[in-house]
Design a protein around this motif. Structure first.
Motif, PDB file in Angstrom:
ATOM      1  N   GLN A 271      20.995   8.167   3.961  1.00  0.00           N
ATOM      2  CA  GLN A 271      20.114   7.933   5.095  1.00  0.00           C
ATOM      3  C   GLN A 271      20.843   8.214   6.407  1.00  0.00           C
ATOM      4  O   GLN A 271      20.301   8.831   7.328  1.00  0.00           O
ATOM      5  CB  GLN A 271      19.609   6.492   5.072  1.00  0.00           C
ATOM      6  CG  GLN A 271      18.678   6.141   6.229  1.00  0.00           C
ATOM      7  CD  GLN A 271      18.305   4.669   6.208  1.00  0.00           C
ATOM      8  OE1 GLN A 271      18.692   3.923   5.318  1.00  0.00           O
ATOM      9  NE2 GLN A 271      17.552   4.241   7.213  1.00  0.00           N
ATOM     10  N   CYS A 272      22.089   7.763   6.499  1.00  0.00           N
ATOM     11  CA  CYS A 272      22.877   7.989   7.718  1.00  0.00           C
ATOM     12  C   CYS A 272      23.126   9.484   7.940  1.00  0.00           C
ATOM     13  O   CYS A 272      22.951   9.999   9.054  1.00  0.00           O
ATOM     14  CB  CYS A 272      24.205   7.249   7.631  1.00  0.00           C
ATOM     15  SG  CYS A 272      24.050   5.445   7.675  1.00  0.00           S
ATOM     16  N   ALA A 273      23.550  10.169   6.872  1.00  0.00           N
ATOM     17  CA  ALA A 273      23.804  11.602   6.994  1.00  0.00           C
ATOM     18  C   ALA A 273      22.524  12.347   7.360  1.00  0.00           C
ATOM     19  O   ALA A 273      22.522  13.255   8.208  1.00  0.00           O
ATOM     20  CB  ALA A 273      24.392  12.144   5.697  1.00  0.00           C
ATOM     21  N   GLY A 274      21.396  11.963   6.729  1.00  0.00           N
ATOM     22  CA  GLY A 274      20.119  12.593   7.038  1.00  0.00           C
ATOM     23  C   GLY A 274      19.709  12.347   8.483  1.00  0.00           C
ATOM     24  O   GLY A 274      19.202  13.255   9.162  1.00  0.00           O
TER      25      GLY A 274
ATOM     26  N   HIS B 124      14.518   7.200  -1.595  1.00  0.00           N
ATOM     27  CA  HIS B 124      14.778   6.900  -0.187  1.00  0.00           C
ATOM     28  C   HIS B 124      13.568   6.221   0.447  1.00  0.00           C
ATOM     29  O   HIS B 124      13.702   5.242   1.191  1.00  0.00           O
ATOM     30  CB  HIS B 124      15.110   8.184   0.571  1.00  0.00           C
ATOM     31  CG  HIS B 124      16.414   8.792   0.156  1.00  0.00           C
ATOM     32  ND1 HIS B 124      16.910   9.944   0.721  1.00  0.00           N
ATOM     33  CD2 HIS B 124      17.335   8.416  -0.760  1.00  0.00           C
ATOM     34  CE1 HIS B 124      18.068  10.250   0.166  1.00  0.00           C
ATOM     35  NE2 HIS B 124      18.336   9.331  -0.742  1.00  0.00           N
ATOM     36  N   MET B 125      12.381   6.725   0.160  1.00  0.00           N
ATOM     37  CA  MET B 125      11.172   6.152   0.736  1.00  0.00           C
ATOM     38  C   MET B 125      10.988   4.716   0.271  1.00  0.00           C
ATOM     39  O   MET B 125      10.619   3.835   1.062  1.00  0.00           O
ATOM     40  CB  MET B 125       9.958   7.002   0.331  1.00  0.00           C
ATOM     41  CG  MET B 125       8.657   6.558   0.959  1.00  0.00           C
ATOM     42  SD  MET B 125       8.674   6.751   2.742  1.00  0.00           S
ATOM     43  CE  MET B 125       7.010   6.188   3.140  1.00  0.00           C
TER      44      MET B 125
ATOM     45  N   ASP C 201      12.668  13.216  -6.628  1.00  0.00           N
ATOM     46  CA  ASP C 201      13.159  11.935  -7.120  1.00  0.00           C
ATOM     47  C   ASP C 201      14.008  11.234  -6.060  1.00  0.00           C
ATOM     48  O   ASP C 201      13.862  10.036  -5.809  1.00  0.00           O
ATOM     49  CB  ASP C 201      13.975  12.148  -8.396  1.00  0.00           C
ATOM     50  CG  ASP C 201      14.231  10.839  -9.122  1.00  0.00           C
ATOM     51  OD1 ASP C 201      13.277  10.072  -9.322  1.00  0.00           O
ATOM     52  OD2 ASP C 201      15.395  10.577  -9.468  1.00  0.00           O
ATOM     53  N   ARG C 202      14.911  11.997  -5.413  1.00  0.00           N
ATOM     54  CA  ARG C 202      15.764  11.396  -4.384  1.00  0.00           C
ATOM     55  C   ARG C 202      14.934  10.901  -3.207  1.00  0.00           C
ATOM     56  O   ARG C 202      15.144   9.796  -2.697  1.00  0.00           O
ATOM     57  CB  ARG C 202      16.807  12.395  -3.891  1.00  0.00           C
ATOM     58  CG  ARG C 202      17.994  12.577  -4.823  1.00  0.00           C
ATOM     59  CD  ARG C 202      19.128  13.289  -4.126  1.00  0.00           C
ATOM     60  NE  ARG C 202      18.751  14.605  -3.644  1.00  0.00           N
ATOM     61  CZ  ARG C 202      18.836  15.721  -4.369  1.00  0.00           C
ATOM     62  NH1 ARG C 202      19.269  15.652  -5.617  1.00  0.00           N
ATOM     63  NH2 ARG C 202      18.491  16.891  -3.863  1.00  0.00           N
TER      64      ARG C 202
ATOM     65  N   GLU D 165       0.818  -1.208   0.000  1.00  0.00           N
ATOM     66  CA  GLU D 165       0.000   0.000   0.000  1.00  0.00           C
ATOM     67  C   GLU D 165       0.856   1.263   0.000  1.00  0.00           C
ATOM     68  O   GLU D 165       0.468   2.278  -0.581  1.00  0.00           O
ATOM     69  CB  GLU D 165      -0.939  -0.015   1.212  1.00  0.00           C
ATOM     70  CG  GLU D 165      -1.975  -1.124   1.182  1.00  0.00           C
ATOM     71  CD  GLU D 165      -2.820  -1.086  -0.087  1.00  0.00           C
ATOM     72  OE1 GLU D 165      -3.281   0.014  -0.460  1.00  0.00           O
ATOM     73  OE2 GLU D 165      -3.004  -2.151  -0.717  1.00  0.00           O
ATOM     74  N   LEU D 166       2.019   1.213   0.668  1.00  0.00           N
ATOM     75  CA  LEU D 166       2.885   2.393   0.697  1.00  0.00           C
ATOM     76  C   LEU D 166       3.618   2.587  -0.622  1.00  0.00           C
ATOM     77  O   LEU D 166       3.917   3.722  -1.015  1.00  0.00           O
ATOM     78  CB  LEU D 166       3.908   2.268   1.837  1.00  0.00           C
ATOM     79  CG  LEU D 166       3.338   2.381   3.252  1.00  0.00           C
ATOM     80  CD1 LEU D 166       4.430   2.118   4.278  1.00  0.00           C
ATOM     81  CD2 LEU D 166       2.728   3.763   3.483  1.00  0.00           C
ATOM     82  N   ARG D 167       3.918   1.478  -1.312  1.00  0.00           N
ATOM     83  CA  ARG D 167       4.632   1.592  -2.584  1.00  0.00           C
ATOM     84  C   ARG D 167       3.739   2.162  -3.684  1.00  0.00           C
ATOM     85  O   ARG D 167       4.219   2.849  -4.582  1.00  0.00           O
ATOM     86  CB  ARG D 167       5.150   0.221  -3.023  1.00  0.00           C
ATOM     87  CG  ARG D 167       6.423  -0.225  -2.312  1.00  0.00           C
ATOM     88  CD  ARG D 167       6.975  -1.447  -3.000  1.00  0.00           C
ATOM     89  NE  ARG D 167       8.201  -1.908  -2.383  1.00  0.00           N
ATOM     90  CZ  ARG D 167       8.325  -3.076  -1.770  1.00  0.00           C
ATOM     91  NH1 ARG D 167       7.278  -3.861  -1.678  1.00  0.00           N
ATOM     92  NH2 ARG D 167       9.473  -3.435  -1.243  1.00  0.00           N
TER      93      ARG D 167
END
Length: 520
Positions: free
Chosen positions: A266-269, A196-197, A191-192, A158-160
């Protein structure tokens, strides 16, 4: 056998033995037996010990049955019973008796202490019970884990679904929308973040692998300068809306690593969001990327609430959080830093936290092994408008179908859509497409697997390129798709360029064949 010899045998104390008569009176006993029942030899000599009185009341019938057998055969089968000791406690024993006869009708009884065997039996029984409880618990956990997987699979699907239209619309805007540097940068952000999602949803789908540290990294050469700039840009508005000043320091040289760019981002964020959570209005966050020998070093420094000394060693553990007020303005579950540590270590790097204490700010530092700069790589070929193909999309999500249809039409293809399995099968029969892109979770009782099987059942009359484009992305989902007849299984959201490349590769192969394989 004379009485003196019997007394000598009993006195040898080889085991628990007693000499008695039919009345149950004990005439002699070994020291081992006396110690077993807690009586002294003085008690024995004074006639205070009676065999029948020693037997636990509920086992009296065993003595009576044994006496009958003893008178009939001269012995009885060994049997177990409990003896009541002088202090009232019990001891389990195995009893065997031989009838000696004579004027006094003497009996020689052998007593084996079963305490250790009972303990062993009890231990085995308890072990069996524990094993049964363990098996039951494992079965319950497996059932719960299966329910969790089913829930996560449905949730991920459902999220995709919304991510596909977002990505398709972004690509369509890139091809025919308004131009300009700002618009292009905003499209890049969308787009990025869609990428990530999508990757985070993939993690959600396989929590068991995450908890066992088995996240699969999609490694490639990653340039950290560009990655860090993009991360800062993505989060700048959010940080500035919190009235936090952000600064960035980058090296003049390019820093490359061999790793998973989305994971490093993801780590930096996570570090940026962590710094924001614990910074006050008017605070400052400084991000620095630098080279240190064979390592690339990324540090995120803030002047916020800092980290208490007792928390510093535990800050990377799951669910660890600094003290918050009741409003939980910091938010979160305490998983961000634990994920950072796990992902960075999977890359062969380290992460370190520093703080001088409360309200003294904090510095989080990532260290990653550097990699040589790559050689120039050619971009993958895209479909040109001249390579027109008939494509049928079978998708019940209207936004997903419309955006994908628009994108493929812009690429020069002739595209038709259907929203259900039966309508899709009929459309394929009528349109005679080269490519069928089909969702799996279709309404109406006819799934994408059913659609593929129906098309493949036509044999050589219809052999389109079947693409499963779905929110279900487990290994078993891929196997089911292949078994149903799909040529390829793609997990939403698919990058438009990747879809174009797949069609281009198929086009190259099919054009080399004598016939295209359409309906005849």
């Amino acid at each position: 056998m004379g009485a003196p010899i019997l007394h000598q045998i009993i006195a040898s104390d080889a085991m628990g033995m007693l000499l008695g008569d039919p009345s149950g009176r004990i005439l002699d006993a070994s020291d081992s037996f006396l110690a077993l029942v807690g009586y002294t030899r003085e008690d024995l000599e004074q006639g205070h010990i009676n065999d029948g009185a020693l037997t636990a009341p509920e086992h009296g019938h065993k003595d009576r049955e044994a006496a009958v057998e003893l008178r009939r055969t001269g012995r009885h089968h060994p049997f177990e019973k409990d003896l009541v000791r002088k202090d009232g406690t019990r001891v389990p024993v195995l009893v065997s008796t031989s009838y000696l006869g004579g004027p006094e009708q003497l009996c020689l009884r052998f007593i084996h202490n079963l305490t250790e065997r009972r303990r062993s039996d009890e231990a085995q029984r308890r072990s069996a019970e524990l094993e049964a409880e363990r098996a039951m618990l494992i079965a319950e956990l497996r059932e719960a884990d299966q329910r969790k997987d089913e829930l996560l699979t449905m949730l991920a699907h459902e999220l995709r679904n919304p991510l596909g239209p977002i990505r398709n619309a972004t690509q369509a805007l890139r091809q025919s929308g308004p131009k300009g540097e700002l618009v292009e940068r905003l499209r890049d952000v969308i787009d990025r973040q869609t990428t990530h999602m999508a990757r985070l949803i993939d993690d959600l789908l396989d929590v068991s692998r995450i908890t066992r540290g088995k996240i699969m990294l999609q490694r490639d050469l990653v340039e950290l300068n560009e990655l860090v700039k993009n991360i800062v840009y993505d989060y700048r508005n959010e940080l500035e809306s919190s009235q936090i000043e952000i600064s960035l320091s980058l090296p003049d040289e390019s820093l490359w690593i061999h790793g998973d760019g989305t994971r490093i981002a993801q780590c930096a964020g996570n570090l940026l969001i962590n710094a924001q959570k614990f910074s006050k209005k008017g605070g400052r966050i400084h991000i620095e990327l630098r080279a240190d020998g064979e390592m690339s070093v990324l540090s995120v420094e803030d002047d916020g609430m800092g980290i208490e000394p007792e928390l510093l060693d535990r800050v990377f553990l799951p669910f660890t959080q600094a003290t918050q007020n009741l409003d939980r303005s910091g938010g979160g579950l305490g998983m961000g830093l634990a994920l950072v540590k796990g992902l960075i270590e999977l890359h062969g790097g380290t992460v370190h936290a520093e703080s001088k204490g409360r309200n003294q700010g904090a510095i989080f530092t990532l260290r990653l092994p550097r990699a040589p700069a790559p050689t120039r790589r050619e971009e993958p070929p895209l479909i040109s408008p001249a390579e027109k193909r008939r494509i049928v999309i079978i998708e019940d999500n209207a936004d997903a179908a419309e955006s994908l249809s628009l994108l493929l039409s812009m690429g020069g293809h002739d595209v038709s859509t259907a929203a259900t399995g039966p309508d899709g099968i009929d459309l394929v029969r009528i349109e005679r497409p080269d490519v069928v892109i089909c969702d799996i979770g279709l309404p109406g009782g006819v799934t994408g697997y059913d659609v593929a099987r129906a098309i493949r059942a036509w044999g050589k009359k219809c052999t389109p390129y079947l693409i499963a484009l779905t929110g279900y992305g487990r290994d078993e989902d891929r196997k089911r798709a292949a078994d149903a007849g799909f040529d390829v299984h793609l997990t939403k959201p698919i990058a438009p360029s990747a879809l174009e490349l797949l069609i281009a590769e198929w086009t190259t192969k099919i054009d080399k064949q004598p016939e295209s394989g359409r309906l005849g």
